[in-house]
Each structure stands twice: as C-alpha cells, then as structure tokens.
Design an enzyme around this catalytic site. Structure first.
Site, PDB file in Angstrom:
ATOM      1  CG  HIS A 158      21.959 -52.227 131.278  1.00  0.00           C
ATOM      2  ND1 HIS A 158      21.521 -51.169 130.528  1.00  0.00           N
ATOM      3  CD2 HIS A 158      21.010 -52.430 132.218  1.00  0.00           C
ATOM      4  CE1 HIS A 158      20.367 -50.742 131.004  1.00  0.00           C
ATOM      5  NE2 HIS A 158      20.032 -51.500 132.030  1.00  0.00           N
ATOM      6  CG  HIS A 180      14.360 -52.000 131.181  1.00  0.00           C
ATOM      7  ND1 HIS A 180      14.574 -50.713 131.579  1.00  0.00           N
ATOM      8  CD2 HIS A 180      15.509 -52.650 131.392  1.00  0.00           C
ATOM      9  CE1 HIS A 180      15.819 -50.581 132.003  1.00  0.00           C
ATOM     10  NE2 HIS A 180      16.415 -51.750 131.893  1.00  0.00           N
ATOM     11  CG  HIS A 189      18.291 -53.344 136.778  1.00  0.00           C
ATOM     12  ND1 HIS A 189      17.076 -53.626 136.206  1.00  0.00           N
ATOM     13  CD2 HIS A 189      19.008 -52.689 135.816  1.00  0.00           C
ATOM     14  CE1 HIS A 189      17.050 -53.156 134.955  1.00  0.00           C
ATOM     15  NE2 HIS A 189      18.202 -52.575 134.689  1.00  0.00           N
ATOM     16  CG  HIS A 309      14.584 -46.722 136.342  1.00  0.00           C
ATOM     17  ND1 HIS A 309      14.176 -47.039 135.074  1.00  0.00           N
ATOM     18  CD2 HIS A 309      15.888 -47.125 136.420  1.00  0.00           C
ATOM     19  CE1 HIS A 309      15.171 -47.622 134.425  1.00  0.00           C
ATOM     20  NE2 HIS A 309      16.221 -47.689 135.217  1.00  0.00           N
ATOM     21  CG  HIS A 313      18.146 -44.415 132.861  1.00  0.00           C
ATOM     22  ND1 HIS A 313      19.324 -44.976 132.420  1.00  0.00           N
ATOM     23  CD2 HIS A 313      17.667 -45.262 133.801  1.00  0.00           C
ATOM     24  CE1 HIS A 313      19.535 -46.120 133.064  1.00  0.00           C
ATOM     25  NE2 HIS A 313      18.549 -46.321 133.916  1.00  0.00           N
ATOM     26  CG  PHE A 329      17.323 -48.845 128.533  1.00  0.00           C
ATOM     27  CD1 PHE A 329      17.684 -48.219 129.719  1.00  0.00           C
ATOM     28  CD2 PHE A 329      15.976 -49.013 128.261  1.00  0.00           C
ATOM     29  CE1 PHE A 329      16.724 -47.763 130.617  1.00  0.00           C
ATOM     30  CE2 PHE A 329      15.007 -48.557 129.147  1.00  0.00           C
ATOM     31  CZ  PHE A 329      15.388 -47.934 130.325  1.00  0.00           C
ATOM     32  CG  HIS A 342      19.925 -49.516 138.191  1.00  0.00           C
ATOM     33  ND1 HIS A 342      18.678 -50.099 138.187  1.00  0.00           N
ATOM     34  CD2 HIS A 342      20.028 -48.799 137.055  1.00  0.00           C
ATOM     35  CE1 HIS A 342      18.059 -49.752 137.068  1.00  0.00           C
ATOM     36  NE2 HIS A 342      18.852 -48.965 136.359  1.00  0.00           N
TER      37      HIS A 342
HETATM   38 CU1  C2O Z   1      18.184 -51.542 132.834  1.00  0.00          CU
HETATM   39 CU2  C2O Z   1      18.120 -48.190 134.685  1.00  0.00          CU
HETATM   40  O1  C2O Z   1      18.194 -49.628 133.455  1.00  0.00           O
END
Ligand code: C2O
Length: 558
Positions: A158, A180, A189, A309, A313, A329, A342
C-alpha cells in the site's frame, strides 16, 4: 538471468506501446529505458535500485532486452516495478519496495464453482469466522519481514502505490505512479484486497474464507467493530486514536476538530452516503482517468474516496506525530481494520453500479488496460489489469446483501438559513488568502443563459496551496454567512470538504478544487441570484493553506 515470463511481460508491454503509437498520435514520446533508469531523481535510492536490478536479472539481461526496443510511452498506467524508489512519507524516508520480483505472470481469472461471501464485520460475523480471521492475520504477522506474504510486506504494498515509489512505466520524466486521487483508486484497492484474501485463505486453510466488510454506511456498522479492539487479538492496533473506540459513533465526514455534534449524526451519515452514491458520471464517482505522464491531483478524486474514505482514515489514526497507522497512507495497511474499511469501499462500487440512472464504469482503454502487480499465495508476482477487476463475481466473490438505509435519504436545508438582505451580505474578499480563519465572500455567478443546456454550475477554489505531508480539513458552504457552527455535511448549504491525508511529496501541492453546486442552487431556490455568499471554514491545518481565488463557472455535463 531474466526469467522467461518477465521477458514475456516486457514484450507485451512493448506491444501495447506499439499499438498505442498507432492509435494515438498525441503520445509520441520516445523512451530509452537505460537512460531513464540511470537518471536517479535525487541519488539517495539509486544504489539499492541498481543492486536490486542486478540481483534480479544480471546486467545485460533486462537491460539488454529493453534497450533494444526504443518505444513509445504506453498510454495505460503501469508501475515500473523494477525501478523502485524510497518513499518519502510524513514519517520519514521508508523502504516500501518489494523484497524480490523474479517472475511476473499475467493474471488468470480463477475457476469459480461458488463465489465466496464477504460478510459485514461487527454484526454478522460468527465466532468461527472471527477466529479464522484472527488466526490468518496472526500467521502473516509471524512471517519474516522479507517474506512477501508477511503482514509487514503486505502493508508496504500500500505504501508503494500510495506514496509514489514507482515511476509510470515508460515515463521519461520520472512521473510517479499513484492510485489515490484518480480513477485507479477503486480497482487498485479491489485487486489488493483480492490477493490479500487469497494469501490469508492459503494460511488459514479454508478455501471459503472471506474477509469481512466494515458496514459503516448502516447504523449498526457506524462503530468500530468490537473484535478489532481486543488488545490480545492480532486484529488490534495500538496506533489508533484512543477516543475512537467501539463505543464511539463515527461521523462519516469527520473533520478532525469536533468530536460531539449537535446534529443527529446517524441521520446525517445516511443522507451524506446517499449524496456520495447518487452520482451518475464515472468521473464523479470513480474519479478522473489519469493519462500517462499526469500525476494524481485531489480534484480528480471520486466522491466516496474523498469522503467518507479519507475521513475514516483520519478518524482512526493517532493525531501525533504522523497520524499512524490509518491516518497516513504509508502506514495505513498496518492496521488490520484497513482491509475491512476497504472491503466496504469495494462493496459500494458494486452497489453504485446497481443504482438507477445507469451508472457505468469508465470505458477509456487507458483506464481498462492500466495495471498493478501483487503477490499471489504462491509468491508469484502477478500483473492484473483494471479490466480484470470490474466484476467481483469473476474474481470469485460477492458481498452479503444487507439493507441500504441511506437510499433516497436526500440532503436537507439547514434549520436556520440565512435571510439575505443588503446589510447582511458579506463584502467581496481579495485573494490570495491564508486560511487561518473563516473566509466569507460574495462570488458572482456566470451570466450565460443556462436554460435548456446540459451544464453543471461549479464552484472552483483556484490555486489552493498546501503541504501534502500535513493533515488538512476545510469545509465549503454557500448561502451561509454566520460564524462557524457545527453543520451536518448533508445540509444543502454544505457543498463539500477538502481533506488531505498526509502522504509522500510526489504530488501536486497546488491544485484547484471543484465543487458542483447545481443541485444546491436548485434546492435552495437561488436560481435567480446574480451572486452567492461562499464560505470556507478551516477545521484542521488551515494556517498552512493558501487559497488563490474563487469563481463560479458553467461546465458541460459530458
Ligand atoms: Cu490506499 Cu484507504 O487507502
């Protein structure tokens, strides 16, 4: 020695490029792999890069083959995984490169007898399923860091794709590959979770094992699933915001500033979900398709990626110093909850495609042929294309159907709207402005006659400058002039938020942000107004943000 399959893969890359050189005259960029590779961007990682390549192929192997082919920049985006850079993350320079890539094979869809079912975490997983998940994660955590199956390495994948360690294959300008803030977000993802799940299944030894989804779009799922929060469990992560335990209701547009809201959070969450999901164009939902040579830009993000999203995070990560794990990230996938989070994002992509109004995926071949590389359960490096990821049933899984309580829950006006009078109008503000406090200004609407035309009215914040390694959140409102208040994102006046999740530096740090306000204007009955009051409310990190200007423009729908 270069293995046969990696040569095959490279030769298929060359074929793609040849085709694209025929079909697209716009992209004639001549690539010389050796000079491109030899030019390290800043030196600190060039040694390891060369070592790695020598170990893998021996000088002359890969180099010999590729230098023979001067070719044209591939239009689809593909990471140049043999050319891995150190990641510059908010937590410092990190090595997120793969431990070894000896052999790359093309993805072959699995033979499916019965698709397996991903279930909601928290309320529909039984004890056996929870224990299986725990034991699988525990096994991955026990593996050596150098093992591509190890939990640590899986998390680095990731980091690699989100903190820009790879160039786009064939890029002469060392443009980095990022998933992203563009339309690679959903397919990347999806594929990542798919291989992670195959690996887990292999270690668990149950061919029907499936990862859970964190059903945060439904009231019973709007809390952290309790079994992720037992300190003795492999699903626990101590790098989480301690305030956000399983008793705390999540606000899906979490702004980082307010913990307890004055509005009904569940109702607001549901209306916000509907708002995020009821967008018809693939550009708005999935994000914009990035073209070769372009780097991701926050304004190209789809609705769900932007919120909830990013907000979830941010909600989970610690607040100092680098927001680990979920709030940054590079470290996000070190939290086992990442995968459940995810899986829900992934599920929402499936649901979006079933909603009225005929939503469709992008059909742009540059998107469909873009690809990623993951390890499978046999430690093969597998190249999978976006087009392989569009249908989860072909990948062998479905999501358990659960109610969609947000469906048709529309946005509502704020309970105490602004009554516009000449005296109450805010003055026009001159830009640029630093966002260390609220900015409220009148902005003219375009004069063109828009009757009968298929256009969207779009509010644009121009030249927004910020540091991508910092945490930033601000909200944008129209027809609001009062002091900052606690406002639900599903109030009509609320046109959107900008949230930056700290990440590496290879990114635009100056961007223009677009907010579609067509429906807001209709909903509030402002069609006849010549100008609008616009308000920008900083919540976190505003002192590091400069807004270059504000305008309203008309944009064709397609
Ligand atoms: Cu690549 Cu929720 O992140």
């Amino acid at each position: 020695m270069a293995s046969l399959s990696s040569l095959l893969l490279l030769s298929s890359y060359s074929q793609t490029k040849t085709k694209s050189s025929i079909s697209s005259n716009k992209r004639h960029v001549v690539v010389n792999y050796v000079s491109c590779k030899a030019a390290s961007n800043n030196g600190e990682d060039s040694v390891s890069k060369f070592d790695r390549r020598e170990v893998l192929f021996g000088l002359g192997g890969l180099y010999g083959v590729v230098t023979a082919t001067s070719s044209v920049l591939a239009a689809p985006l593909t990471p140049d995984i043999f050319n891995c850079h150190m990641a510059k993350t908010p937590g410092g320079i990190k090595d997120c490169c793969p431990p070894q890539i000896g052999k790359i094979i093309h993805f072959v869809p699995p033979k499916i007898q019965q698709p397996y079912v991903r279930r909601p975490a928290a309320h529909l997983m039984n004890q056996t399923q929870i224990e299986e998940l725990e034991s699988g994660i525990k096994k991955l955590k026990q593996l050596d860091e150098g093992d591509p199956h190890s939990f640590l390495h899986q998390a680095k994948i990731h980091c690699a794709y989100c903190d820009y360690v790879y160039n786009q294959l064939g890029s002469i300008t060392e443009t980095r590959f990022g998933v992203h803030s563009n339309a690679l977000f959903f397919p990347f993802h999806r594929a990542y979770l798919y291989f992670f799940e195959r690996i887990l299944r292999h270690y668990i030894g149950n061919p029907n094992f499936a990862i859970p989804f964190w059903n945060w779009d439904s009231p019973p799922g709007m809390y952290m699933p309790e079994f992720y929060n037992r300190p003795s469990s492999s699903l626990y992560d101590h790098l989480r915001d301690p305030r956000h335990d399983p008793h705390k209701l999540i606000y899906l547009n979490y702004n980082g500033k307010t913990e307890d809201h004055s509005f009904d959070v569940v109702d607001c969450n549901l209306r916000w979900m509907n708002d995020r999901m009821q967008v018809q164009s693939p550009r708005s939902f999935l994000g914009r398709v990035l073209k070769a040579g372009e780097t991701p830009n926050p304004t190209d993000m789809g609705t769900i990626e932007q919120s909830p999203h990013n907000n979830i995070h941010d909600w989970l990560g610690t607040k100092t110093p680098h927001f680990e794990d979920m709030g940054s990230f590079y470290s996000a996938a070190l939290d086992p909850l990442f995968y459940a989070h995810h899986a829900n994002i992934d599920r929402l992509w499936n649901i979006w495609k079933t909603l009225d109004g005929n939503p469709k995926d992008h059909i742009d071949p540059d998107w469909l042929n873009s690809s990623f590389v993951f390890y499978d359960e046999n430690k093969n490096a597998v190249n999978i294309k976006v087009s392989d990821c569009l249908d989860t049933e072909k990948l062998g899984y479905v999501y358990q159907e659960v109610p969609l309580p947000w469906l048709h829950m529309n946005k509502i006006p704020t309970p105490n709207p602004w009554i516009r009078t000449e005296e109450s109008e805010p003055p026009i503000v001159n830009f640029p402005q630093i966002l260390n406090s609220d900015i409220t200004t009148m902005v003219d609407r375009p004069e063109e006659d828009r009757s009968g035309e298929e256009v969207d009215e779009v509010l644009v914040l121009e030249d927004v400058e910020y540091d991508p390694t910092t945490r930033v959140h601000f909200d944008v409102l129209v027809n609001v002039v009062d002091k900052a208040q606690d406002r639900c994102a599903a109030f009509l006046e609320f046109v959107g938020s900008f949230k930056n999740i700290p990440h590496g530096l290879h990114h635009h740090d100056k961007t223009s942000l677009r907010f579609v306000i067509t429906e807001v204007i209709q909903g509030l009955g402002l069609e006849r107004d010549k100008n609008l009051a616009v308000k920008i409310e900083p919540m976190v990190g505003g002192e590091g943000v400069t807004v270059g200007g504000i305008k309203i423009q008309l944009e064709p729908l397609r």
